[in-house]
Design a protein around this motif. Structure first.
Motif, short mmCIF file in Angstrom:
data_model
loop_
_atom_site.label_atom_id
_atom_site.label_comp_id
_atom_site.label_asym_id
_atom_site.label_seq_id
_atom_site.Cartn_x
_atom_site.Cartn_y
_atom_site.Cartn_z
N LYS A 77 0.90 -1.06 -0.03
CA LYS A 77 0.01 -0.10 -0.09
C LYS A 77 0.91 1.40 -0.01
O LYS A 77 1.84 1.53 0.89
CB LYS A 77 -0.85 0.12 1.22
CG LYS A 77 -1.92 0.94 1.21
CD LYS A 77 -2.86 0.80 2.40
CE LYS A 77 -4.19 1.14 2.13
NZ LYS A 77 -5.32 0.28 2.65
N ASP B 117 1.67 0.53 -5.52
CA ASP B 117 0.32 0.10 -6.05
C ASP B 117 -0.70 1.04 -7.06
O ASP B 117 -1.67 0.95 -6.74
CB ASP B 117 -0.40 -0.39 -4.79
CG ASP B 117 -0.75 0.58 -3.91
OD1 ASP B 117 -0.10 1.88 -3.94
OD2 ASP B 117 -1.64 0.75 -2.94
N GLN C 205 2.25 -2.45 4.67
CA GLN C 205 0.77 -2.85 4.91
C GLN C 205 0.44 -3.27 3.40
O GLN C 205 0.89 -2.79 2.22
CB GLN C 205 -0.23 -1.52 5.08
CG GLN C 205 -0.82 -1.69 6.17
CD GLN C 205 -1.76 -0.54 6.19
OE1 GLN C 205 -1.49 0.87 5.73
NE2 GLN C 205 -3.08 -0.63 6.70
N GLU C 206 -0.36 -4.44 3.43
CA GLU C 206 -0.52 -4.96 1.95
C GLU C 206 -1.47 -4.19 1.08
O GLU C 206 -2.34 -3.36 1.85
CB GLU C 206 -1.39 -6.10 2.43
CG GLU C 206 -1.59 -6.96 1.33
CD GLU C 206 -2.13 -8.75 1.51
OE1 GLU C 206 -1.70 -9.54 0.93
OE2 GLU C 206 -2.87 -8.60 2.74
N ALA C 207 -1.58 -3.96 -0.05
CA ALA C 207 -2.26 -3.09 -0.92
C ALA C 207 -3.70 -3.87 -0.74
O ALA C 207 -3.93 -5.11 -0.59
CB ALA C 207 -1.81 -3.01 -2.33
N ASP C 208 -4.68 -2.99 -1.29
CA ASP C 208 -6.11 -3.57 -1.17
C ASP C 208 -6.13 -4.78 -2.41
O ASP C 208 -5.49 -4.57 -3.58
CB ASP C 208 -7.15 -2.44 -1.94
CG ASP C 208 -7.31 -1.43 -0.58
OD1 ASP C 208 -6.97 -1.95 0.54
OD2 ASP C 208 -7.49 -0.29 -0.92
N TRP C 209 -7.02 -5.86 -2.15
CA TRP C 209 -6.87 -6.95 -3.09
C TRP C 209 -7.43 -6.32 -4.39
O TRP C 209 -7.11 -7.09 -5.45
CB TRP C 209 -7.69 -8.05 -2.33
CG TRP C 209 -6.65 -9.00 -1.86
CD1 TRP C 209 -6.39 -9.04 -0.33
CD2 TRP C 209 -5.40 -9.72 -2.52
NE1 TRP C 209 -5.40 -9.92 -0.24
CE2 TRP C 209 -4.70 -10.37 -1.36
CE3 TRP C 209 -5.05 -9.83 -3.87
CZ2 TRP C 209 -3.38 -11.15 -1.68
CZ3 TRP C 209 -3.93 -10.41 -4.01
CH2 TRP C 209 -3.14 -11.12 -2.77
N ASN C 210 -8.50 -5.41 -4.36
CA ASN C 210 -8.99 -5.32 -5.89
C ASN C 210 -8.03 -4.56 -6.58
O ASN C 210 -8.00 -4.68 -7.88
CB ASN C 210 -10.30 -4.52 -5.62
CG ASN C 210 -10.01 -3.17 -4.90
OD1 ASN C 210 -8.92 -2.99 -4.56
ND2 ASN C 210 -11.05 -2.47 -4.40
#
Ligand code: SAH
Length: 350
Positions: free
Chosen positions: A267, A271, A304-309
């Motif tokens: 994130k 991304d 933080q991981e990016a949004d899956w969409n």
């Protein structure tokens, strides 16, 4: 003064041939010894039961038999099993056995710690302690092969060098371990079942191509933008993307094996739409596919991981350009066995 006997696992072919000759034994004894060493899990010369007892005594007098040893293991809710191995000098490394529907993959370590500084990786925080000997790499797979039979009633199908360490920085030992793992004298696995994963060291990628091993290559790209990549993988300042690309073109020309780019979508780091179009451009330059990796949080980490969409959107855009991609779901996260989490948190009880 060091008067330790040599480890028989370090003996060369001619060392052992000479040993057998000097002991006045027929030459087939050498292959019997090799079978014990590389195809069976033994921890003493006494267990080499098809050798005459005087030869076993002579072996004992001349050599040590040093192994890596299972120190601890943890089983995840998803059946992934993480093993901590104790090396003969008491350092610990970790390997992971990962069952999926029709595969069992082993993820192995190539170094104790790692000399690279990827900001998102737990192993990097340990720094590099030492390279593994080739047989320490080999034995991880040898042991986990028998564990795979035990837990899943099936042999290991795939081996990935995605555990602790940068495999290309321990080049000779990785090549030697591959040699025996793919040989009928060792584990007899086909080279196409191995994937060497590198953070991307151009000179060593070319060297691996020259070795003609038949293994697959994965490159931890994580960004096709030089500035961003440098930010999250500072060491890569020394290896600009143009140089990396040249080495990958060379790899493909030499081996005809498609490259897998690993991409961790973080994130506010890598991304955006611009990031994906830079990735598309990069991917067009060499035959490849992309593996999106789920981010596994590391203690004290700012990522933080990016949004899956976003990842799904990325996949669609890649596909429009005929670039195939997969999403690697994290396994074993509940036991810190997932990618980038291997850092010996299992506790040391030496
Ligand atoms: N040094 C090699 C192999 C070990 S890391 C390499 O860099 O490829 C194996 C993979 O896990 C790499 O793609 C690495 O970037 C990724 N990785 C590291 N930390 C991670 C984390 N916290 N979450 C998910 N993947 C991670």
């Amino acid at each position: 003064m060091n008067n330790q006997k040599p480890n028989i696992r370090d003996a060369t072919v001619s060392d052992l041939e000479n040993f057998v000759k000097t002991a006045n034994q027929p030459s087939f004894r050498k292959s019997q010894i090799d079978q014990w060493l590389w195809q069976k899990n033994i921890d003493s010369f006494a267990q080499m039961t098809n050798l005459p007892s005087e030869l076993r005594t002579q072996l004992q007098q001349h050599f040590e038999l040093r192994n890596i040893q299972i120190h601890q293991y943890q089983i995840s809710a998803d059946k992934t099993i993480k093993f901590a191995f104790k090396l003969p000098d008491r350092h610990l490394i970790e390997s992971v056995l990962i069952p999926t529907e029709n595969r069992v993959t082993v993820c192995i370590s190539s170094q104790v710690g790692c000399s690279l500084d990827c900001r998102f990786c737990a192993t990097a925080k340990m720094k590099r302690i030492r390279n593994l000997y080739w047989w320490e790499i080999y034995q991880q797979v040898q042991f986990l092969q028998s564990k795979s039979f035990h837990y899943f009633q099936t042999p290991v199908t795939n081996v990935v060098f995605m555990g602790m360490g940068e495999p290309l920085m321990n080049f000779n030992n990785v090549i030697s371990s591959l040699g025996l793992m793919t040989s009928t004298d060792g584990l007899n696995m086909s080279p196409g079942r191995f994937t060497v994963s590198t953070s991307g060291i151009p000179k060593l990628i070319c060297r691996l191509a020259d070795e003609n091993t038949g293994v697959n290559l994965a490159v931890s790209l994580h960004s096709a933008n030089q500035d961003i990549r440098k930010e999250i993988m500072p060491f890569s300042e020394k290896f600009p993307l143009v140089q990396l690309l040249d080495s990958l073109v060379y790899w493909y020309r030499k081996t005809n094996v498609k490259i897998t780019f690993e991409y961790l979508v973080l994130k506010n780091v890598n991304d955006t739409m611009e990031d994906i179009y830079q990735l598309v451009d990069f991917c067009k330059k060499v035959p490849c596919k992309v593996n999106f990796i789920e981010y596994n949080p590391i203690e004290g980490d700012r990522f933080q991981e990016a949004d899956w969409n976003i990842v799904e959107q990325y996949q669609k855009i890649l596909l429009k350009h005929n670039i195939h991609s997969t999403i690697r779901r994290s396994r074993g996260g509940d036991i810190d066995a997932a990618c980038g989490q291997l850092a010996n948190k299992m506790g040391v009880t030496l």
